[in-house]
Design an enzyme around this catalytic site. Structure first.
Site, PDB file in Angstrom:
ATOM      1  N   GLN B 126       0.846  -1.201   0.000  1.00 57.74           N
ATOM      2  CA  GLN B 126       0.000   0.000   0.000  1.00 57.74           C
ATOM      3  C   GLN B 126       0.876   1.244   0.000  1.00 57.74           C
ATOM      4  OE1 GLN B 126      -1.683   0.797   3.805  1.00 57.74           O
ATOM      5  NE2 GLN B 126      -3.572   1.667   3.012  1.00 57.74           N
ATOM      6  N   SER B 129       0.905   6.500   2.694  1.00 62.67           N
ATOM      7  CA  SER B 129       1.559   7.492   3.576  1.00 62.67           C
ATOM      8  C   SER B 129       2.803   8.086   2.932  1.00 62.67           C
ATOM      9  CB  SER B 129       1.966   6.835   4.903  1.00 62.67           C
ATOM     10  OG  SER B 129       0.839   6.455   5.624  1.00 62.67           O
ATOM     11  N   SER B 161       4.535  -1.424   4.051  1.00 64.54           N
ATOM     12  CA  SER B 161       4.725  -2.769   4.603  1.00 64.54           C
ATOM     13  C   SER B 161       5.056  -3.745   3.482  1.00 64.54           C
ATOM     14  CB  SER B 161       3.449  -3.244   5.307  1.00 64.54           C
ATOM     15  OG  SER B 161       3.174  -2.419   6.397  1.00 64.54           O
ATOM     16  N   GLU B 244      -8.923  -1.679   5.867  1.00 65.10           N
ATOM     17  CA  GLU B 244      -7.686  -1.780   6.642  1.00 65.10           C
ATOM     18  C   GLU B 244      -7.996  -1.832   8.135  1.00 65.10           C
ATOM     19  OE1 GLU B 244      -4.833   1.370   6.053  1.00 65.10           O
ATOM     20  OE2 GLU B 244      -3.264   0.251   7.100  1.00 65.10           O
ATOM     21  N   GLU B 363      -6.043   8.410  18.025  1.00 62.30           N
ATOM     22  CA  GLU B 363      -6.751   9.686  18.157  1.00 62.30           C
ATOM     23  C   GLU B 363      -7.630   9.973  16.938  1.00 62.30           C
ATOM     24  OE1 GLU B 363      -3.546   9.175  18.791  1.00 62.30           O
ATOM     25  OE2 GLU B 363      -3.521   9.443  20.961  1.00 62.30           O
TER      26      GLU B 363
END
Lengths: 366, 393
Positions: B126, B129, B161, B244, B363
């Site tokens: 993936q 990010s 990953s 995910e 969060e």
């Protein structure tokens, strides 16, 4: 596997939500608190709607349902902080029906004329499974009960009370008649933080053999059902308090925006939501297991539900109270009731720690 | 409400158990610790074995090579599988995230990959990010520019990953910097063997290089490898991100409360009342996750989308992971301080950040739960409606 409520269960949940939503208004709750701690009009309505007979066997005029259905009603009681001795009466009635003791009381349970209590709390470490009342045999299967029981819910209102006691090294349940004044049975009404009607029971009395459940497993069964039902009340208490808090923080504007738009506020509310979902999951799982597959797993599952409804609901009502700010401190504002119910129920039949201790013993020694 | 197996589920459970007894390794019997490459290869091999015997894609639609069974059957198989060593964890991105995304948004040609993932032939990674785009993923800056029939991609991704083992990747890139951040993003399939891709493993404190930095330089992606339309990348990515979260929460962690209790017993700590309470608390947390799983699978099997309570699963799983591996560290005593890659508890403890941060931080999950679970008004965002190129970076 299907975790959804059946159609019949959904009807009960909807009926209870509507009935308590309509009738357990803040004004009526206040009036009951200033009286003897029960809304008798509401109690009569519950009886009329058949909710007190849900979990009684059909032979006793009941609907033959079980603990899941009872918990659906208990949840709505918590949600509206309704002052009625529902869980106390219906859980004790299940025990009486199961053991064929005091069955003459069951029609009265169904029609609302009989209120039952269970004296589970203990002084000291508050371990309901280690009763301090001592029973001795007094001939023909009758027993003499000597001892005291603190904090018995609904005791001043009750027609009869189930009293756990030790007899010859094993536990029994004795049904003590309260319908007439009896020498050796003393009831002291107590003032509790949640304003729930409770009493202190002092006993030095003979109970006939017909009113003794001489089965060592009966106490644990009563205890597990009681904590499951109380956990369902706690679920409703948590739901009600979070709903009020969410509305408050969404509407109250400070620094030019709703309070909930501050993450310090929204994240605390989100954690309360998560606790409620944890409680919802474990409570209905526990009620189903106790009803359908009683045994070690059901016991562990019930203790897990009780742990969450103690530990979790404490945090939930604390958050909801805090998020209301100063307005929550005024007893004319209803949110404090949720705080007081949540906190009192979180310790009533054991604390989060005591549930963990019991569960830890079971897990570590199996 | 009925939590027990239906007769069909019970028969399926017995069949699964009998097959696993014959083909899989009971947990605790394997003593060797494979390196990451071996681990990935074993996942592929096990997936192929599952597929050959009809145990792959249990709840996937038949048109994608699945068996089309209700979700409860996949739960039953996972419950039985938990007692065995084999895991397809390395294929989580492929099976748990890419496949559901392509099922929902892919072209028929793109969907041909699904059968290959199901057979363990393709491993995906993936590419979302970036160094400058973490919790605020939509601010990503990797650029894709059109050149005839291809898109030319330049930029850097991070926390990829298993990129070093991957055959393909799913990539988010900015196709229009003049639009606000969410609307200028497109979603691509990229061949990880493309010469413009450079992968640099990032060694983590677990000792493994599970994550990588991925540099993309003039990577040429055929236009037909775009998933969804130009500028629709964010809505496609939401499917991936939702998948995910549920993959992480439903994942095979390699440890359980039962193994935690066994560890305590083996170390003679079960008589310690404080230890017992910690074990009981771990049991209570696991119980919530298990029953929440029942609720979510019930919703799915009744054709409903799980409610916002499903969002709490990933956060609950992360908190359970943190607290339980901390308990394990206490049980290990002085052994906990030894750097030992073959110690599963220490690995799980050190790996907790992957669970807490991946798929949206704790969060971020709390914010989403507040908005969707409680209907709280959103925090005002300063970048709403602002063209991406004008955002501070």
């Amino acid at each position: 596997m299907n975790f959804d409520l059946s159609e019949e269960q959904q009807v009960i949940a909807d009926l209870a939500a509507q009935l308590f939503g309509d009738l357990a208004t803040t004004e009526r709750v206040k009036a009951a608190e200033q009286g003897d701690g029960i809304d008798r009009e509401l109690w009569a309505s519950i009886a009329e709607a058949g909710l007190l007979a849900l979990s009684l066997p059909e032979s006793a005029g009941g609907s033959g349902m079980g603990l899941v259905e009872l918990c659906l009603v208990a949840q709505q009681i918590g949600r509206t902080v309704a002052p009625v001795p529902f869980t106390s009466t219906t859980v004790a009635a299940m025990t009486l029906a199961e053991h064929g003791v005091g069955t003459d009381l069951l029609p009265g349970v169904a029609d609302g004329s009989v209120i039952l209590a269970s004296a589970l709390a203990e002084t000291g470490a508050n371990d309901p499974l280690a009763p301090s009342v001592i029973a001795t045999r007094s001939g023909d299967g009758a027993v003499r009960l000597v001892g005291e029981k603190p904090a018995v819910p609904a005791l001043p209102l009750a027609t009869a009370v189930l009293v756990p006691a030790m007899l010859d090294g094993a536990t029994i349940l004795a049904l003590v008649d309260l319908s007439t004044a009896t020498a050796g049975v003393e009831i002291t009404p107590l003032k509790t933080t949640s304003r729930e009607s409770q009493g202190h029971l002092t006993l030095d009395v003979d109970v006939p053999a017909s009113h003794v459940i001489d089965d060592d497993a009966a106490l644990e069964q009563l205890f597990l059902r009681s904590i499951a039902a109380l956990s369902a009340v706690q679920l409703g208490v948590g739901e009600g308090s979070v709903a009020m808090a969410a509305e408050h923080v969404s509407n109250r504007q400070q620094f030019g925006r709703p309070l909930s738009a501050f993450q310090a506020v929204s994240q605390r509310a989100a954690d309360a939501y998560i606790f409620n979902e944890a409680i919802r999951s474990t409570v209905y799982n526990a009620a189903w297991q106790l009803e359908n597959e009683p045994g070690d797993k059901a016991r562990a599952d019930t203790l897990a539900a009780a742990y969450w409804s103690s530990e979790g609901t404490e945090k939930v009502v604390l958050a909801a109270q805090h998020l209301h700010g100063g307005v929550g401190a005024d007893i004319e504002y209803p949110v404090h009731r949720y705080f007081q119910w949540g906190m009192q129920n979180a310790t009533a039949l054991g604390t989060a720690t005591s549930h963990l201790v019991r569960l830890g013993d079971q897990l570590a020694t199996r | 409400m009925d939590i027990s197996d239906t007769p069909e589920e019970a028969a399926f459970r017995a069949e699964a158990r009998a097959w696993l007894d014959e083909h899989a390794t009971p947990r605790g019997q394997s003593t060797e610790e494979p390196d990451l490459g071996d681990h990935v290869q074993r996942a592929r091999d096990w997936q192929r074995t599952l597929h050959e015997h009809g145990w792959a894609g249990l709840s996937w639609p038949e048109e994608f090579g699945g068996r089309g069974l209700p979700g409860a059957f996949a739960t039953v198989f996972a419950e039985e599988m938990a007692g065995f060593e084999e895991t397809t964890g390395s294929l989580t991105v492929s099976l748990g995230m890419v496949a559901p995304t392509l099922m929902a948004h892919g072209t028929p040609e793109q969907q041909e990959h699904i059968a290959k993932m199901l057979r363990g032939e393709e491993l995906w990674c993936q590419l979302f990010s970036e160094p400058g785009a973490g919790s605020d993923l939509a601010t990503l800056g990797t650029r894709a520019e059109r050149d005839g029939d291809v898109w030319v991609v330049n930029g850097q991704k991070v926390w990829t990953s298993l990129a070093q083992f991957a055959d393909y990747g799913i990539l988010l890139a900015r196709t229009d910097p003049d639009l606000p951040k969410h609307t200028g993003i497109s979603y691509f399939i990229v061949d990880m063997n493309d010469p413009g891709i450079e992968i640099r493993p990032l060694v983590q404190m677990t000792g493994q290089a599970h994550f990588n930095e991925t540099f993309l330089t003039d990577v040429r992606i055929p236009a037909e490898n775009m998933v969804g339309g130009v500028g629709e990348g964010w809505s496609v990515a939401r499917t991936t991100l939702t998948s995910e979260r549920s993959s992480i929460a439903g994942g095979n962690s390699g440890w359980s409360v039962e193994t935690l209790i066994e560890e305590a017993r083996a170390r003679g700590r079960c008589d310690d009342p404080v230890v017992r309470q910690q074990l009981a608390a771990a049991h209570c947390r696991a119980e919530v996750l298990k029953v929440m799983g029942y609720r979510i699978r019930t919703a799915t099997s009744q054709g409903r989308f799980p409610g916002p309570e499903a969002l709490a699963m990933k956060l609950g799983y992360a908190r359970h992971w943190v607290a339980s591996t901390e308990t394990a560290m206490e049980l290990l005593g002085a052994d906990a301080t030894m750097y030992d890659q073959s110690e599963p508890w220490q690995y799980a403890f050190l790996n907790q950040f992957a669970i807490r941060l991946g798929g949206g931080t704790d969060e971020v999950q709390q914010n989403i739960i507040g908005e969707l679970g409680l209907g709280l008004p959103r925090e005002p965002s300063a970048d709403r409606g602002v063209p991406w190129k004008d955002l501070p970076r």
